[in-house]
Design a protein around this motif. Structure first.
Motif, short mmCIF file in Angstrom:
data_model
loop_
_atom_site.label_atom_id
_atom_site.label_comp_id
_atom_site.label_asym_id
_atom_site.label_seq_id
_atom_site.Cartn_x
_atom_site.Cartn_y
_atom_site.Cartn_z
N ARG A 237 13.62 -3.52 4.12
CA ARG A 237 13.69 -3.37 5.67
C ARG A 237 13.24 -2.03 5.85
O ARG A 237 12.97 -1.79 7.22
N SER A 238 12.97 -1.10 5.14
CA SER A 238 12.51 0.29 5.35
C SER A 238 11.02 0.28 4.98
O SER A 238 10.50 -0.15 3.99
N LYS A 239 10.45 0.72 6.20
CA LYS A 239 8.86 1.24 6.05
C LYS A 239 8.41 2.09 4.86
O LYS A 239 7.60 2.13 4.24
N SER A 240 9.57 3.08 4.70
CA SER A 240 9.23 4.31 3.65
C SER A 240 9.21 3.47 2.36
O SER A 240 8.45 3.97 1.22
N PHE A 241 10.10 2.54 1.88
CA PHE A 241 9.95 1.75 0.83
C PHE A 241 8.57 1.30 0.68
O PHE A 241 7.91 1.29 -0.54
N TRP A 242 8.20 0.48 1.62
CA TRP A 242 6.87 -0.01 1.42
C TRP A 242 5.61 0.90 0.93
O TRP A 242 4.75 0.82 0.50
N LEU A 243 5.63 2.14 1.80
CA LEU A 243 4.76 3.17 1.65
C LEU A 243 5.06 3.88 0.23
O LEU A 243 4.06 4.05 -0.44
N LEU A 244 6.32 4.12 0.04
CA LEU A 244 6.31 4.52 -1.69
C LEU A 244 5.79 3.68 -2.39
O LEU A 244 5.11 4.00 -3.43
N ALA A 245 6.09 2.19 -2.26
CA ALA A 245 5.68 1.41 -3.47
C ALA A 245 4.07 1.22 -3.47
O ALA A 245 3.47 1.06 -4.28
N GLY A 246 3.54 1.23 -2.21
CA GLY A 246 2.05 1.10 -2.01
C GLY A 246 1.38 2.06 -2.63
O GLY A 246 0.70 2.05 -3.28
N THR A 247 1.90 3.34 -2.53
CA THR A 247 1.16 4.61 -3.30
C THR A 247 1.44 4.66 -4.72
O THR A 247 0.50 4.79 -5.52
N PHE A 248 2.41 4.12 -5.07
CA PHE A 248 2.96 4.08 -6.34
C PHE A 248 2.06 3.13 -7.20
O PHE A 248 1.74 2.93 -8.47
N PHE A 249 1.59 1.72 -6.46
CA PHE A 249 0.91 0.74 -6.90
C PHE A 249 -0.48 1.52 -7.21
O PHE A 249 -1.10 1.31 -8.35
N PHE A 250 -1.05 2.35 -6.19
CA PHE A 250 -2.33 2.80 -6.75
C PHE A 250 -2.21 3.95 -7.95
O PHE A 250 -3.12 4.03 -8.50
N CYS A 251 -1.14 4.64 -7.73
CA CYS A 251 -0.79 5.64 -9.00
C CYS A 251 -1.02 4.88 -10.22
O CYS A 251 -1.75 5.35 -11.29
N GLY A 252 -0.08 3.61 -10.48
CA GLY A 252 -0.23 2.98 -11.92
C GLY A 252 -1.83 2.46 -12.17
O GLY A 252 -2.26 2.56 -13.10
N TYR A 253 -2.46 2.04 -10.82
CA TYR A 253 -3.79 1.55 -11.08
C TYR A 253 -4.72 2.84 -11.78
O TYR A 253 -5.63 2.27 -12.44
N SER A 254 -4.65 3.90 -11.27
CA SER A 254 -5.43 5.00 -11.65
C SER A 254 -5.08 5.52 -12.91
O SER A 254 -5.73 6.65 -13.17
N THR A 255 -3.72 5.36 -13.54
CA THR A 255 -3.29 6.07 -14.56
C THR A 255 -3.43 5.17 -15.79
O THR A 255 -4.35 5.07 -16.44
N ASN A 256 -1.91 4.85 -16.22
CA ASN A 256 -1.81 4.32 -17.27
C ASN A 256 -2.55 2.83 -17.55
O ASN A 256 -2.77 2.46 -18.65
N GLY A 257 -2.75 2.11 -16.42
CA GLY A 257 -3.31 0.77 -16.56
C GLY A 257 -4.69 0.95 -17.03
O GLY A 257 -5.37 0.20 -17.45
N LEU A 258 -5.39 2.06 -16.40
CA LEU A 258 -6.80 2.35 -16.13
C LEU A 258 -7.27 3.29 -17.41
O LEU A 258 -7.75 3.07 -18.52
N ILE A 259 -6.88 4.43 -16.83
CA ILE A 259 -7.09 5.66 -18.09
C ILE A 259 -6.57 5.50 -19.39
O ILE A 259 -7.24 5.71 -20.62
N GLY A 260 -5.18 5.38 -19.41
CA GLY A 260 -4.40 5.31 -20.50
C GLY A 260 -4.81 4.14 -21.51
O GLY A 260 -4.82 4.16 -22.58
N THR A 261 -5.26 3.04 -20.71
CA THR A 261 -5.68 1.55 -21.73
C THR A 261 -7.18 1.66 -21.98
O THR A 261 -7.57 1.36 -23.20
N HIS A 262 -8.07 2.07 -21.06
CA HIS A 262 -9.59 2.08 -21.31
C HIS A 262 -10.48 3.11 -21.56
O HIS A 262 -11.67 2.95 -21.67
N LEU A 263 -9.68 4.55 -21.57
CA LEU A 263 -10.88 5.79 -21.80
C LEU A 263 -11.13 5.61 -23.27
O LEU A 263 -12.64 5.83 -23.36
#
Length: 426
Positions: A237-263
């Protein structure tokens, strides 16, 4: 001459708070867990050669493990409250060691999926960021941001210590020897946790750090599996939760999922050996140890929204630079490693701080766990998607550039978190 009794002298000597011992044991546990979790990136080229598996197929296993690592997080918060931190850590380490010990016997991709997608994903999920948040909230009334920063940095330190060593063992003695080395380390860790770990300050008769009142832990009430789901329903019900989750989705996309796995395999496309590429990841870990610890210190003093905006923006620029760095030469790649490393997971302390501010200390563990699920969904997407794009296009450049742009987008939306009062969680 009168002498001061020994007992009186001892009382005057400063005594280290046991919370720092707990932090040290937790740091070591998260460090080893992160090192084990990063091993598939070292084995990717070996598995292609030994088993004939495609890079996309191997990436799909990594993707499953990353997703389960995140999905377990909210439920691990309730397990940590119900059974205690020490017992959950012992179970997770034993399960992880058992899964690794069986790995050299596998000969099919579906077995790899069970061992590293399911078992390793679940075991490391109980030793994820939620563990650090739980330890911080239980043992510290002050310096929580610093503690979260230190424990978050342990993931980078795990790469610093493990990846070059395991990569060298893999090259010189084969990947099975690297797996057995990791199992031996886990057995040693199991003994350390059994001897030194404690669940709560009251177990050793002290108050949380920064407090003077010894308090008893609040008994966990509710269903182990239902409580996290109820927390999620409230948070949605909180907009803040959606924003936190959204930014952290992009965080995971750009760190351990991409660089950590494929560098490492991306470096292999340019003739860079696994040991050298692993050393680059280790260098990132060294700089992230400093960057994430500093981020924890900064989150205790500055607006976490703007810290996130800076972190995501700088990370995006570094990822846009990566395709050029890979083709240009060692100097440019070294520059990327330092710049990106400072920002690898520096986003965690301010994200935890914002989650605690918005939802309260009691629910912050479970709700942050759901935010981590979004992080791992992003990481899972990148882990599989980058491997599939590499098989299709023959290059990782598209994956790296797309991650750069989503980080710039995350920088913009980070400034919107918490601008309005979060919806009531009652």
């Amino acid at each position: 001459m009168n002498q001061v009794p020994q007992t009186e002298t001892a009382r005057k000597l400063p005594r280290m708070h046991y919370g720092w011992v707990v932090v040290a044991v937790t740091f070591l546990t998260l460090l080893v867990s992160a090192g084990v979790r990063s091993m598939p990136s070292i084995f990717m080229l070996s598995f292609e050669k030994d088993f004939g598996w495609s890079r996309g197929g191997i990436s799909s296993v990594v993707s499953i493990g990353i997703f389960l690592y995140g999905l377990v997080g909210p439920f691990s918060a309730s397990f940590l409250e119900r059974f205690g931190v020490r017992r959950v850590m012992l179970f997770s380490i034993a399960l992880l060691a058992a899964g690794l010990a069986v790995t050299p016997l596998m000969n099919a991709l579906w077995q790899f999926e069970i061992l590293w997608g399911v078992i390793t994903g679940i075991a490391t999920g109980f030793m994820a960021n939620v563990l650090g948040v739980t330890v911080s909230n239980k043992w510290f009334a002050q310096r929580r941001g610093l503690v979260v920063g230190i424990l978050t940095a342990s993931a980078a330190t795990g790469q610093l210590l493990f990846l070059p060593l395991l990569a060298r063992i893999t090259v010189e003695s084969g990947w099975k020897s690297a797996v057995y080395t990791a199992v031996a380390v886990l057995v040693g860790l199991l003994l350390i946790v059994a001897v030194f770990m404690r669940n709560h300050p009251s177990d050793v008769g002290v108050a949380p750090y920064g407090s003077t009142e010894v308090v008893q832990p609040t008994p966990f009430r509710g269903n182990l599996f239902l409580a996290p789901l109820l927390a999620l329903r409230s948070a949605l019900r909180s907009k803040s939760f959606w924003l936190l989750a959204g930014t952290f989705f992009f965080c995971g996309y750009s760190t351990n999922g991409l660089i950590g796995t494929h560098l490492i395999p991306a470096c292999g496309d340019f003739g860079i050996t696994e040991v050298t590429a692993a050393s680059l990841l280790a260098l990132m870990g060294l700089f992230d140890l400093f960057g994430t610890t500093l981020s924890g210190w900064l989150s205790d003093r500055f607006d976490s929204r703007w810290l996130l905006a800076w972190y995501y923006g700088l990370r995006g620029l570094s990822l846009l630079f990566l395709p050029y760095a890979l083709s240009a030469g060692p100097t440019e790649l070294l520059l990327f490693s330092v710049f990106y490393g400072l920002d690898w997971i520096a986003t965690v302390p301010p994200t935890v701080k914002l989650a605690t501010q918005e939802f309260g200390k009691e629910r912050s563990g479970m709700i942050f766990g759901w935010v981590v699920v979004a992080h791992q969904l992003g990481a899972s997407t990148a882990a599989y998607g980058a491997g599939a794009l590499r098989d299709w296009l023959g290059t990782y450049s598209t994956a790296f550039v797309s991650a750069g742009f989503v980080c710039l987008f995350a920088a913009v939306i980070s400034t919107r978190i918490g601008r309005k009062k979060a919806a009531s969680l009652s």
